[in-house]
Design a protein around this motif. Structure first.
Motif, PDB file in Angstrom:
ATOM      1  N   MET A   1       0.894  -1.368  -0.093  1.00  0.00           N
ATOM      2  CA  MET A   1       0.128   0.117  -0.158  1.00  0.00           C
ATOM      3  C   MET A   1       0.962   1.377   0.167  1.00  0.00           C
ATOM      4  O   MET A   1       0.498   2.143  -0.424  1.00  0.00           O
ATOM      5  CB  MET A   1      -0.894   0.093   1.371  1.00  0.00           C
ATOM      6  N   HIS A   2       1.887   1.180   0.567  1.00  0.00           N
ATOM      7  CA  HIS A   2       2.769   2.139   0.578  1.00  0.00           C
ATOM      8  C   HIS A   2       4.103   2.657  -0.367  1.00  0.00           C
ATOM      9  O   HIS A   2       4.823   3.125  -0.212  1.00  0.00           O
ATOM     10  CB  HIS A   2       3.545   2.301   1.835  1.00  0.00           C
ATOM     11  N   ARG A   3       3.667   1.460  -1.444  1.00  0.00           N
ATOM     12  CA  ARG A   3       4.520   1.752  -2.556  1.00  0.00           C
ATOM     13  C   ARG A   3       4.359   3.098  -3.334  1.00  0.00           C
ATOM     14  O   ARG A   3       5.242   3.578  -4.168  1.00  0.00           O
ATOM     15  CB  ARG A   3       4.419   0.496  -3.548  1.00  0.00           C
ATOM     16  N   PHE A   4       3.406   3.716  -2.984  1.00  0.00           N
ATOM     17  CA  PHE A   4       3.475   5.060  -3.836  1.00  0.00           C
ATOM     18  C   PHE A   4       4.161   6.292  -3.429  1.00  0.00           C
ATOM     19  O   PHE A   4       4.512   7.084  -4.053  1.00  0.00           O
ATOM     20  CB  PHE A   4       1.689   5.624  -3.607  1.00  0.00           C
ATOM     21  N   LEU A   5       4.979   5.931  -2.185  1.00  0.00           N
ATOM     22  CA  LEU A   5       5.795   6.972  -2.022  1.00  0.00           C
ATOM     23  C   LEU A   5       6.989   6.660  -2.485  1.00  0.00           C
ATOM     24  O   LEU A   5       7.982   7.847  -2.637  1.00  0.00           O
ATOM     25  CB  LEU A   5       6.333   6.561  -0.251  1.00  0.00           C
ATOM     26  N   LEU A   6       7.164   5.701  -3.427  1.00  0.00           N
ATOM     27  CA  LEU A   6       8.216   5.667  -4.503  1.00  0.00           C
ATOM     28  C   LEU A   6       8.034   6.257  -5.835  1.00  0.00           C
ATOM     29  O   LEU A   6       8.867   5.995  -6.705  1.00  0.00           O
ATOM     30  CB  LEU A   6       8.765   4.192  -4.495  1.00  0.00           C
ATOM     31  N   THR A   7       6.858   6.705  -5.927  1.00  0.00           N
ATOM     32  CA  THR A   7       6.546   7.358  -7.298  1.00  0.00           C
ATOM     33  C   THR A   7       7.288   8.639  -7.510  1.00  0.00           C
ATOM     34  O   THR A   7       7.718   9.476  -6.508  1.00  0.00           O
ATOM     35  CB  THR A   7       4.954   7.437  -7.591  1.00  0.00           C
ATOM     36  N   PRO A   8       7.633   9.068  -8.893  1.00  0.00           N
ATOM     37  CA  PRO A   8       8.048  10.403  -8.856  1.00  0.00           C
ATOM     38  C   PRO A   8       7.402  11.406  -8.381  1.00  0.00           C
ATOM     39  O   PRO A   8       8.311  12.199  -7.821  1.00  0.00           O
ATOM     40  CB  PRO A   8       8.290  10.376 -10.517  1.00  0.00           C
ATOM     41  N   ARG A   9       6.052  11.521  -8.215  1.00  0.00           N
ATOM     42  CA  ARG A   9       5.531  12.620  -7.571  1.00  0.00           C
ATOM     43  C   ARG A   9       5.922  12.690  -6.154  1.00  0.00           C
ATOM     44  O   ARG A   9       6.072  13.867  -5.555  1.00  0.00           O
ATOM     45  CB  ARG A   9       3.955  12.369  -7.836  1.00  0.00           C
ATOM     46  N   TRP A  10       5.897  11.466  -5.525  1.00  0.00           N
ATOM     47  CA  TRP A  10       6.059  11.720  -4.006  1.00  0.00           C
ATOM     48  C   TRP A  10       7.643  11.617  -3.731  1.00  0.00           C
ATOM     49  O   TRP A  10       7.873  12.066  -2.629  1.00  0.00           O
ATOM     50  CB  TRP A  10       5.461  10.116  -3.403  1.00  0.00           C
ATOM     51  N   TRP A  11       8.406  11.255  -4.520  1.00  0.00           N
ATOM     52  CA  TRP A  11       9.897  11.575  -4.437  1.00  0.00           C
ATOM     53  C   TRP A  11       9.961  13.262  -4.562  1.00  0.00           C
ATOM     54  O   TRP A  11      10.770  13.806  -3.809  1.00  0.00           O
ATOM     55  CB  TRP A  11      10.628  10.960  -5.585  1.00  0.00           C
ATOM     56  N   ARG A 232      -0.921  15.164   5.713  1.00  0.00           N
ATOM     57  CA  ARG A 232      -2.569  15.459   5.148  1.00  0.00           C
ATOM     58  C   ARG A 232      -2.240  14.908   3.735  1.00  0.00           C
ATOM     59  O   ARG A 232      -3.235  14.050   3.464  1.00  0.00           O
ATOM     60  CB  ARG A 232      -2.914  16.906   5.145  1.00  0.00           C
ATOM     61  N   LEU A 233      -1.434  14.958   3.019  1.00  0.00           N
ATOM     62  CA  LEU A 233      -1.387  14.435   1.711  1.00  0.00           C
ATOM     63  C   LEU A 233      -1.283  13.012   1.721  1.00  0.00           C
ATOM     64  O   LEU A 233      -1.826  12.180   1.049  1.00  0.00           O
ATOM     65  CB  LEU A 233      -0.117  14.981   0.835  1.00  0.00           C
ATOM     66  N   TYR A 234      -0.324  12.387   2.857  1.00  0.00           N
ATOM     67  CA  TYR A 234      -0.114  10.962   2.871  1.00  0.00           C
ATOM     68  C   TYR A 234      -1.333  10.279   3.250  1.00  0.00           C
ATOM     69  O   TYR A 234      -1.891   9.185   2.828  1.00  0.00           O
ATOM     70  CB  TYR A 234       1.023  10.826   3.879  1.00  0.00           C
ATOM     71  N   ARG A 235      -1.820  10.818   4.299  1.00  0.00           N
ATOM     72  CA  ARG A 235      -3.359  10.316   4.825  1.00  0.00           C
ATOM     73  C   ARG A 235      -4.387  10.028   3.747  1.00  0.00           C
ATOM     74  O   ARG A 235      -5.087   9.123   3.692  1.00  0.00           O
ATOM     75  CB  ARG A 235      -3.880  11.006   6.144  1.00  0.00           C
ATOM     76  N   ARG A 236      -4.355  11.227   2.819  1.00  0.00           N
ATOM     77  CA  ARG A 236      -5.505  11.143   2.030  1.00  0.00           C
ATOM     78  C   ARG A 236      -5.114   9.987   0.773  1.00  0.00           C
ATOM     79  O   ARG A 236      -5.875   9.402   0.325  1.00  0.00           O
ATOM     80  CB  ARG A 236      -5.486  12.573   1.090  1.00  0.00           C
ATOM     81  N   GLU A 237      -3.907   9.847   0.454  1.00  0.00           N
ATOM     82  CA  GLU A 237      -3.568   8.754  -0.510  1.00  0.00           C
ATOM     83  C   GLU A 237      -3.764   7.663  -0.024  1.00  0.00           C
ATOM     84  O   GLU A 237      -4.250   6.638  -0.687  1.00  0.00           O
ATOM     85  CB  GLU A 237      -2.012   9.033  -0.753  1.00  0.00           C
ATOM     86  N   VAL A 238      -3.597   7.417   1.424  1.00  0.00           N
ATOM     87  CA  VAL A 238      -3.692   5.947   1.894  1.00  0.00           C
ATOM     88  C   VAL A 238      -5.096   5.644   2.005  1.00  0.00           C
ATOM     89  O   VAL A 238      -5.654   4.529   1.670  1.00  0.00           O
ATOM     90  CB  VAL A 238      -2.926   6.017   3.438  1.00  0.00           C
ATOM     91  N   GLU A 239      -5.972   6.656   2.182  1.00  0.00           N
ATOM     92  CA  GLU A 239      -7.444   6.500   2.602  1.00  0.00           C
ATOM     93  C   GLU A 239      -7.963   6.268   1.076  1.00  0.00           C
ATOM     94  O   GLU A 239      -8.998   5.468   0.870  1.00  0.00           O
ATOM     95  CB  GLU A 239      -8.038   7.607   3.016  1.00  0.00           C
ATOM     96  N   THR A 240      -7.592   6.939  -0.020  1.00  0.00           N
ATOM     97  CA  THR A 240      -8.091   6.481  -1.205  1.00  0.00           C
ATOM     98  C   THR A 240      -7.745   5.165  -1.489  1.00  0.00           C
ATOM     99  O   THR A 240      -8.450   4.323  -2.226  1.00  0.00           O
ATOM    100  CB  THR A 240      -7.396   7.723  -2.402  1.00  0.00           C
ATOM    101  N   LEU A 241      -6.604   4.643  -1.308  1.00  0.00           N
ATOM    102  CA  LEU A 241      -6.027   3.299  -1.744  1.00  0.00           C
ATOM    103  C   LEU A 241      -6.964   2.371  -0.860  1.00  0.00           C
ATOM    104  O   LEU A 241      -7.280   1.512  -1.562  1.00  0.00           O
ATOM    105  CB  LEU A 241      -4.521   3.149  -1.414  1.00  0.00           C
TER     106      LEU A 241
END
Length: 278
Positions: A1-11, A232-241
Motif C-alpha cells: 500500500m505504501h509503494r506510492f511513496l516511491l513514485t516520482p510525484r512523491w519523490w 495530510r497528503l499522505y493520509r489522503r493517499e492511504v485512504e484513497t487506496l
C-alpha cells in the motif's frame, strides 16, 4: 500500500519536505540568536560602569564599539568653537546641548558635550568654555547619523547650531581633522546638566529586536506547516487506496488504470450472442 511513496510525484514531495524543514528550523534558530544577542547587548549597555573605573586615553578606545561605548575617555587640549545642539530632550523636557570642539595634542579635535540647558537654543544662555589648556574626561559616544534617535536632521539651522553630532556633520565647519566620536562630560560646571551616555545603536530592545522574535515564530510555524501538509497528503493517499481496495471508489481513482471498455459496432457485435444458422 505504501509503494506510492516511491513514485516520482512523491519523490518530489519528500525531497521538498526534507529540504524545507531544516531550512525553516535553521532560519528560526538564527533569528532567535539575533534576538538573544540584542538582549545580551542591552543588558551590557544598561549595566552601570564601575564607579572606580579609570579613564582611558581617547585614542586607545577608538573606534567606538559596543564594548567601548560609554567608557570614560580622557583627552587634553584647548577648547575651540562652541556650538549648540537644539531640540534635545532630557528627563522629559526639551532643551539643547552645549558643545565645544576640543583640539587635542594630536592636532585632531573631538566634540565635547559640556552639558544641557532647558528651553530653545540660545547662545546667550550658554556659558563659555574654559580657556587655556584643559584635561577633559567624559563618556565616549559613537558619532550620530541622520537616523539616530532624537537628532534634528531637517537642516536649515542658524549659524552656530548643529543638528547631528558627528564628524560627517562637522567636517565642513572646521578646518582641522576630527575624531569619529564624541564625549559627554559627566561632571559639568557653570550650571549645566550632565548628559548621560547613550547605549550604542542596535543594542536596545526596540522594534527591530521584537521583529527578530516574531520572525523566529514564523519560521517555526512554516516548518510545522510543511510537516502538516505532508501528513495530510499522505493520509489522503492511504485512504484513497483503502477505499479502492474495498470497492468504494473506482480503481482508477486510487492511481491504477481502469481497463478500457471496447466501443463501436465491432464491439457490439462481438458482445452479442451468436445466431443459429439455418
Amino acid at each position: 500500500m505504501h509503494r506510492f511513496l516511491l513514485t516520482p510525484r512523491w519523490w518530489g514531495i519528500n525531497v521538498f519536505v526534507a529540504l524545507a524543514v531544516p531550512v525553516c528550523l535553521f532560519m528560526g534558530t538564527w533569528q532567535l540568536g539575533r534576538f538573544e544577542d540584542r538582549v545580551d547587548s542591552h543588558k551590557e549597555a544598561s549595566a552601570g560602569r564601575p564607579a572606580a573605573e579609570a579613564a582611558a586615553p581617547l585614542e586607545s578606545l577608538l573606534p567606538v564599539d559596543k564594548k567601548t561605548s560609554g567608557r570614560l575617555a580622557s583627552a587634553s587640549g584647548e577648547y575651540a568653537e562652541q556650538l549648540l545642539v537644539p531640540e534635545r530632550r532630557l528627563d522629559g523636557r526639551s532643551g539643547f546641548y552645549v558643545l565645544n570642539l576640543l583640539r587635542t595634542d594630536s592636532g585632531k579635535a573631538v566634540p565635547v558635550v559640556r552639558g544641557w540647558l532647558p528651553g530653545p537654543a540660545d547662545a546667550s544662555k550658554a556659558p563659555p568654555a574654559p580657556t587655556g589648556r584643559v584635561e577633559v574626561t567624559g563618556a565616549l559616544q559613537a558619532s550620530e547619523s541622520s537616523t539616530s534617535k532624537g537628532v534634528y536632521a531637517e537642516g536649515g539651522l542658524p549659524a552656530g547650531q548643529l543638528g547631528v553630532i558627528g564628524a560627517a556633520s562637522l567636517v565642513n565647519l572646521v578646518p582641522y581633522g576630527l575624531y569619529d566620536a564624541w564625549l559627554t562630560v559627566q561632571t559639568p560646571a557653570d550650571g549645566l546638566t550632565p548628559v548621560p551616555a547613550q547605549a550604542p545603536s542596535n543594542t536596545g530592545l526596540d522594534l527591530k529586536a521584537f521583529q527578530n522574535l516574531g520572525y523566529t515564530g514564523e519560521w517555526f510555524v512554516f516548518a510545522a506547516f510543511v510537516l502538516f501538509m505532508w501528513f495530510r497528503l499522505y493520509r489522503r493517499e492511504v485512504e484513497t487506496l483503502r477505499d479502492a481496495e474495498a470497492g468504494l471508489v473506482p480503481q482508477g481513482a486510487a492511481g491504477a488504470p481502469v481497463a478500457a471498455t471496447p466501443a463501436g459496432p465491432s464491439a457490439a457485435s462481438a458482445s452479442a450472442p451468436p445466431r443459429h444458422q439455418r
